[in-house]
Structure formats: C-alpha cells, structure tokens
Design an enzyme around this catalytic site. Structure first.
Site, short mmCIF file in Angstrom:
data_model
loop_
_atom_site.label_atom_id
_atom_site.label_comp_id
_atom_site.label_asym_id
_atom_site.label_seq_id
_atom_site.Cartn_x
_atom_site.Cartn_y
_atom_site.Cartn_z
N ARG A 87 66.06 23.00 46.40
CA ARG A 87 65.93 22.92 44.94
C ARG A 87 67.20 23.42 44.25
O ARG A 87 67.53 23.02 43.14
CB ARG A 87 64.69 23.67 44.46
N TYR B 246 68.66 6.26 23.19
CA TYR B 246 67.81 5.78 24.28
C TYR B 246 66.36 6.23 24.03
O TYR B 246 66.13 7.41 23.70
CB TYR B 246 68.36 6.33 25.59
N ASP C 263 76.16 10.60 26.43
CA ASP C 263 75.43 9.89 27.47
C ASP C 263 76.29 8.67 27.83
O ASP C 263 76.41 7.72 27.07
CB ASP C 263 74.05 9.47 26.93
N LYS D 83 71.67 3.77 37.10
CA LYS D 83 72.19 2.53 36.54
C LYS D 83 73.51 2.15 37.24
O LYS D 83 73.50 1.85 38.41
CB LYS D 83 72.33 2.66 35.03
C1 PLP Z 1 68.07 4.91 31.85
C2 PLP Z 1 68.75 5.79 30.87
C3 PLP Z 1 68.47 7.16 30.81
C4 PLP Z 1 67.41 7.81 31.68
O1 PLP Z 1 67.72 7.73 33.01
P1 PLP Z 1 66.61 7.69 34.19
O2 PLP Z 1 67.45 7.75 35.40
O3 PLP Z 1 65.83 6.45 34.02
O4 PLP Z 1 65.75 8.91 34.00
C5 PLP Z 1 69.18 7.93 29.91
N1 PLP Z 1 70.09 7.38 29.08
C6 PLP Z 1 70.36 6.06 29.09
C7 PLP Z 1 71.36 5.53 28.14
C8 PLP Z 1 69.70 5.23 29.99
O5 PLP Z 1 69.97 3.92 29.99
#
Ligand code: PLP
Length: 399
Positions: A65, A117, A189, A214
C-alpha cells in the site's frame, strides 16, 4: 516516507540526479526505470506481485500500500516523460484527484475551470463538499477571469487543457502566475493532452495529474493514475495520501501502464494525424456546424495550443446538429468507433457526453458550459485513416 530514498528501486523510487537527462522522450520511455537489470539481466521489469516485504530490506519497502518495486518503476518512467523530479502512482485518475483534494482542510476553496471532467466535478460536489472543501467554477479560457483568480482566495486552481469534451485550451502559464500570486497551487489534469504533447510543470504548474488509464497505458486494458511534481513538500503529501487513503494501484495494472508508456510517442503521432484528418473532414467536407480540434487553424484555441502543446491529441468534438436519438443511432451504425466511455486507447471510441461522461453533471449546468445534447466526442484510435473515414461515411449515409 521520506522522498529522498537512495535508489530507484525504493518506495516512490527517487529520480534524481539521473544520468539520462539528455535522453529524448522516446528513449526515456524505453530505458528509464531499469534498475532491476543489473541484478537479473531481464530486459523487461518483472511484476512484483507481493503484498508485503521482509522487515529491514535494503530498498526500504514495507507493504505494497505504501510502495512496491513495480510502482517505483512506473513512477520513474512517468517522471521522466513529464520532466518531473517526482511521481506518485495511484489506482486510477480518480484516486489521484482524491489524493490531491485530501491534502486540503475544511474551509479551503478550489477554483476550477467550469468545463471539468464529470467525475472530478462529482468528487468535488458529492464527496468533498461534505467535508467543508468548496469548489467554485469559472471560465478560465477568458483572460479576465484568470485575472480575477485571487478574488476567490483559492487554495488550489484546477484546470484541464484541452478540456473535456469542449476542447477549450487554457493558458497554463497565465493560470500558474495568477495562482502563485495569491499563494495557491495550480493542478493541471494532463490526461487529454498526454505527457508526450504537453509538460505542465515546465509551464509553471505545481502538479500534473494523469489518468494513466488513457494515453499513458494506451491500450484500454488497465486503470492507473499518476501525479508528477517538482516539489518535495507536495511529493511527501502525495506519498502519504497514497498509503493513508489506500489509493495505490495494483502491480499488474501499473506494469501494463509502464509497458504502454514505452510506445506513447509513436501512438500519439498517429492519434494526432488521424484526429487532424477527421476534424478536417467534418469541417470542410461534411460542413458540420461546430467542430473542435485545437490544431485546426481557425480553432479558438489554436495559437495557445501551439504555444503549449506539441500537436493535437486524438480527441475531436463535433456537433452534428442531430437529436439525442438520431445521434445515438448514427454512432451505433459505426463498426469501428465503439460507443463507450474512456479515451486514449489504440482503438477508436466515441462518446455522447450528455448521456455518458457528463451524465453526472445536472443538465442546466451542462448546457450553461456548452455541453449540448447533440455534442459528440471522438477518441480517434491508431487504425488506418481511410478505414475510419469510410466507416463514418457509411454510418452517416444510412442516418
Ligand atoms: C478518465 C479521466 C479521469 C479519471 O481517470 P480514471 O483513471 O478513469 O479514474 C480524470 N481526468 C480526465 C480528464 C479523464 O479523462
């Protein structure tokens, strides 16, 4: 856990000084995080599927963890790709967001760009507001709203660029200056841009957050998150959040994300070329009433995008001026674009934000920020462009 551990095989593997600082992105992606190599000769890092570690081991691990060699490996690679001193891994992008917000106190305020988001919005409003952390929303694509940041007395300024799904480009340098002038930290982000196309820390951000699910992992086969920073103070807080809140990833998932990262540059080049071609097709051939792709010459974000991104990513947003039912009908007829949430994988996906990613944002608020019911967001994959074009044409001609 201190952020100044001696080797990169240690918890939150420490990254500097690196002998490879001259390497380019593509080389770092493949050759960083290789400390296991001298001992074993393995060309690819093993997956450390272990929950615990023998007390007093030289690398300083205790329990997964709070760190695992597979996490350290991933963190080294991502720090290298973002040009950061530090990186902390998380189970998902949402875990990474949770980690940052958990460092705030009741009474603190987050000033966020209004096109946020959907799950970030939901966390701010449905979870952290209960604990006294307030979020306020502004249109930070406007210079005068950036100049008003201090009036909100924020602890954090939170932006995405490009935004989801409107693909607004936000001036990262200007937001960093405005945030710092009032003692706030800037969180970017960077998920939609990717580490290859944009380096938020070099533009002044304090934290660069990735949903590594992503473009980092890139194959739609795992969930992971990461936060990069140059600040030792932030790094200590994020390492604490990872272990105290149980936000750590699974070793197998970050191993997949590390593998994916090795080809990020190649993938992004193709995502970008395909997306640019489709955006031009929608605009010039199909004459769609509203097309957003920051690297179209007449896009409102074009000049700013050129100044802070290497090229466009694989995301294109389009308004086909259809009803919700017609939109879904059209999208369902595509054979190559799967109607699905998420983005950034090698395969093309398409999303209808109003009923999918932004369904958790109330309709009035969606409309107020410009997310109309007819808006469609494509995540263009790395297939052959002619196949993608033909597929969309057949879906459209049967509409
Ligand atoms: C998908 C996404 C997230 C969240 O990510 P997860 O891995 O699905 O928890 C946060 N910010 C943006 C811009 C995203 O596209």
């Amino acid at each position: 856990m201190s952020s100044s551990r001696p080797t990169n095989l240690s918890p939150q593997g420490r990254h500097g000084p690196w002998p490879d600082d001259d390497w380019q992105f593509e080389t770092r992606a493949i050759h960083r995080g290789q400390s296991f190599k001298n001992e074993t000769g393995a060309v690819i890092a093993p997956i450390y599927a272990t929950s615990t570690f023998a007390y007093g081991n030289p690398a300083g691990f205790d329990y997964t963890r709070s760190g695992n060699p597979t996490f350290s490996n991933f963190e080294d690679v991502i720090a290298g790709l973002e040009g950061a001193r530090f990186c902390t891994s998380f189970a998902s992008g949402v875990s990474a967001i949770t980690a940052i917000v958990s460092t705030l106190q009741a009474g603190d305020r987050i000033l966020a760009e209004e096109n946020l988001y959907g799950c970030t919005f939901r966390l701010f409003e449905r979870v952290f507001r209960k604990f006294g952390v307030e979020a306020v929303y502004c249109d930070l694509s406007k210079a005068d709203e950036i100049s008003q940041i201090a009036r909100h007395e924020p602890a954090l300024v939170w932006i995405e660029s490009p935004t989801n799904p409107l693909l607004k480009i936000i001036d990262i340098r200007a937001c960093a200056n405005a945030a710092h002038a009032c003692g706030a930290a800037l969180v970017v982000d960077n998920t939609f841009a990717s580490s290859y196309l944009q380096k938020p820390l070099a533009l002044g951000a304090d934290l660069s957050l990735l949903s590594a699910t992503k473009y980092t992992a890139g194959h739609s086969d795992c969930l992971a998150g990461a936060i990069c920073t140059d600040s030792e103070i932030w790094q200590d807080k994020l390492v604490f959040a990872q272990k105290a809140l149980g936000l750590q990833p699974a070793p197998f998932d970050v191993w997949l994300a590390t593998r994916g990262a090795k080809t990020q540059a190649l993938r992004m080049e193709r995502h970008s070329a395909n997306a640019q071609a489709l955006a031009e097709m929608f605009l010039f051939e199909w004459k769609c009433p509203w097309v957003r792709y920051p690297f179209l010459a007449d896009d409102p974000g074009f000049n700013l995008a050129k100044s802070q991104m290497k090229m466009g990513s694989g995301i294109v947003s389009v308004d086909f001026n259809l009803s919700i039912d017609q939109t879904i009908e059209f999208l369902r007829r595509s054979k190559l674009f799967t109607l699905a949430e998420s983005l950034g994988g090698i395969e093309s996906l398409v999303c209808h934000p109003a009923t999918m990613t932004h369904a958790s944002v109330p309709r009035e608020q969606r409309l107020a920020v410009g997310i109309r019911d007819s808006l469609v967001r494509f995540s263009v994959g790395v297939e052959h462009i002619e196949d993608l074009k033909r597929d969309l044409e057949q879906a459209w001609n049967h509409s």
